[in-house]
Design a protein around this motif. Structure first.
Motif, mmCIF file in Angstrom:
data_model
loop_
_atom_site.group_PDB
_atom_site.id
_atom_site.type_symbol
_atom_site.label_atom_id
_atom_site.label_comp_id
_atom_site.label_asym_id
_atom_site.label_seq_id
_atom_site.Cartn_x
_atom_site.Cartn_y
_atom_site.Cartn_z
ATOM 1 N N ALA A 195 -1.869 -14.606 -7.360
ATOM 2 C CA ALA A 195 -1.738 -14.446 -8.806
ATOM 3 C C ALA A 195 -1.798 -15.788 -9.522
ATOM 4 O O ALA A 195 -1.665 -16.844 -8.897
ATOM 5 C CB ALA A 195 -0.429 -13.742 -9.128
ATOM 6 N N GLU A 196 -1.968 -15.747 -10.774
ATOM 7 C CA GLU A 196 -2.066 -16.975 -11.557
ATOM 8 C C GLU A 196 -0.686 -17.504 -11.916
ATOM 9 O O GLU A 196 0.205 -16.755 -12.315
ATOM 10 C CB GLU A 196 -2.857 -16.706 -12.836
ATOM 11 C CG GLU A 196 -2.931 -17.921 -13.730
ATOM 12 C CD GLU A 196 -4.348 -18.183 -14.217
ATOM 13 O OE1 GLU A 196 -4.518 -19.056 -15.047
ATOM 14 O OE2 GLU A 196 -5.282 -17.497 -13.747
ATOM 15 N N ALA A 197 -0.521 -18.806 -11.771
ATOM 16 C CA ALA A 197 0.778 -19.406 -12.060
ATOM 17 C C ALA A 197 1.040 -19.452 -13.556
ATOM 18 O O ALA A 197 0.116 -19.485 -14.364
ATOM 19 C CB ALA A 197 0.825 -20.814 -11.483
ATOM 20 N N MET A 198 2.317 -19.462 -13.872
ATOM 21 C CA MET A 198 2.684 -19.551 -15.281
ATOM 22 C C MET A 198 2.472 -20.974 -15.774
ATOM 23 O O MET A 198 2.328 -21.905 -14.987
ATOM 24 C CB MET A 198 4.155 -19.173 -15.464
ATOM 25 C CG MET A 198 4.447 -17.739 -15.078
ATOM 26 S SD MET A 198 6.180 -17.355 -15.284
ATOM 27 C CE MET A 198 6.333 -17.373 -17.052
ATOM 28 N N GLY A 199 2.521 -21.107 -17.052
ATOM 29 C CA GLY A 199 2.252 -22.400 -17.674
ATOM 30 C C GLY A 199 2.824 -23.599 -16.948
ATOM 31 O O GLY A 199 2.086 -24.376 -16.351
ATOM 32 N N THR A 200 4.126 -23.752 -16.958
ATOM 33 C CA THR A 200 4.716 -24.963 -16.400
ATOM 34 C C THR A 200 5.152 -24.777 -14.960
ATOM 35 O O THR A 200 5.365 -25.740 -14.248
ATOM 36 C CB THR A 200 5.944 -25.380 -17.215
ATOM 37 O OG1 THR A 200 6.912 -24.330 -17.154
ATOM 38 C CG2 THR A 200 5.568 -25.615 -18.667
ATOM 39 N N LYS A 201 5.308 -23.564 -14.559
ATOM 40 C CA LYS A 201 5.840 -23.309 -13.232
ATOM 41 C C LYS A 201 4.731 -23.165 -12.198
ATOM 42 O O LYS A 201 3.596 -22.858 -12.528
ATOM 43 C CB LYS A 201 6.689 -22.040 -13.255
ATOM 44 C CG LYS A 201 7.882 -22.161 -14.189
ATOM 45 C CD LYS A 201 8.787 -20.950 -14.085
ATOM 46 C CE LYS A 201 10.027 -21.143 -14.923
ATOM 47 N NZ LYS A 201 9.673 -21.289 -16.353
#
Length: 199
Positions: free
Chosen positions: A171-177
């Motif tokens: 899955a795609e990572a969240m903005g800063t995480k």
DNA sequence: CCCTGATTCGC
DNA sequence: GCGAATCAGG
């Protein structure tokens, strides 16, 4: 501790990734002493020790004291070629009051030992591959000069590092995480709660 | 005090 | 072989 081949592989994997002994112990549900002891017995590459031990007891310090014979070449060691100070990747890129924790199961993964959030290794590229497990001296995380601009994948590990089936969440990572929303929710938890569990 | 890794040594 | 106890530096 039952040192099954799997457990040993896991230990090697964690060790190669540069986790602290205590951290490995936490993740595997054993003491750090067990980890260190086993690692030592397995002759895993030693980490930079914070301490400098003297000959201890038994060994004759006299020999060391009386050996003023000039050593031949005192290690020129040019700074450029000197051993790179292998960075110690902290597995928990946790913001303020939270830290990564080893959940019993991130999603599927019926792994015998708890999977754990990995530090952003060399991953994040479309063609990610499992971290090199048994290589003698693994460079855990190569410094990435600048961040990828598009689509960073979730760093959540699936399976046992160092084993064939090991991979990361797609899955795609969240903005800063470093994790996707789903795994970030699992990964970030009160730091204090993280300590005992792990099993 | 917290952390770290290494060694020792009884089991 | 195992790992708690211990050591010792940050």
């Amino acid at each position: 501790m039952d040192w099954t081949p799997e457990a040993i592989e896991a230990l090697r994997g964690y060790w190669a990734e540069g986790h602290s002994t205590a951290e490995i112990g936490r993740r595997m549900g054993i003491s750090k002493n067990a980890v260190v002891g086993k690692a030592h017995r397995l002759v895993l590459p030693p980490r930079p020790s914070p301490i400098r031990r003297e000959p201890a007891s038994g060994t004759a310090p006299a020999a060391a004291a009386v050996a003023p014979v000039a050593q031949p070449a005192p290690q020129p060691a040019s700074p450029a070629t000197a051993t790179p100070p292998a960075p110690r990747p902290q597995p928990a890129p946790a913001p303020q009051p939270v830290a990564a924790q080893p959940p019993p199961a991130p999603r599927p993964a019926p792994a015998p030992v708890a999977p754990r959030p990995a530090p952003p290794p060399v991953a994040a590229a479309p063609a990610r591959k499992p971290a090199p497990p048994p290589p003698a001296r693994a460079m855990p995380a190569v410094v990435r000069p600048f961040p990828r601009s598009t689509s960073r994948s979730c760093c959540w590990p699936i399976g046992e590092p160092g084993t064939p089936g090991f991979r990361f969440c797609t899955a795609e990572a969240m903005g800063t995480k470093p994790y996707c929303a789903e795994h970030a929710a699992i990964a970030y938890v009160k730091v204090r709660d993280r300590r005992e569990d792990a099993a």
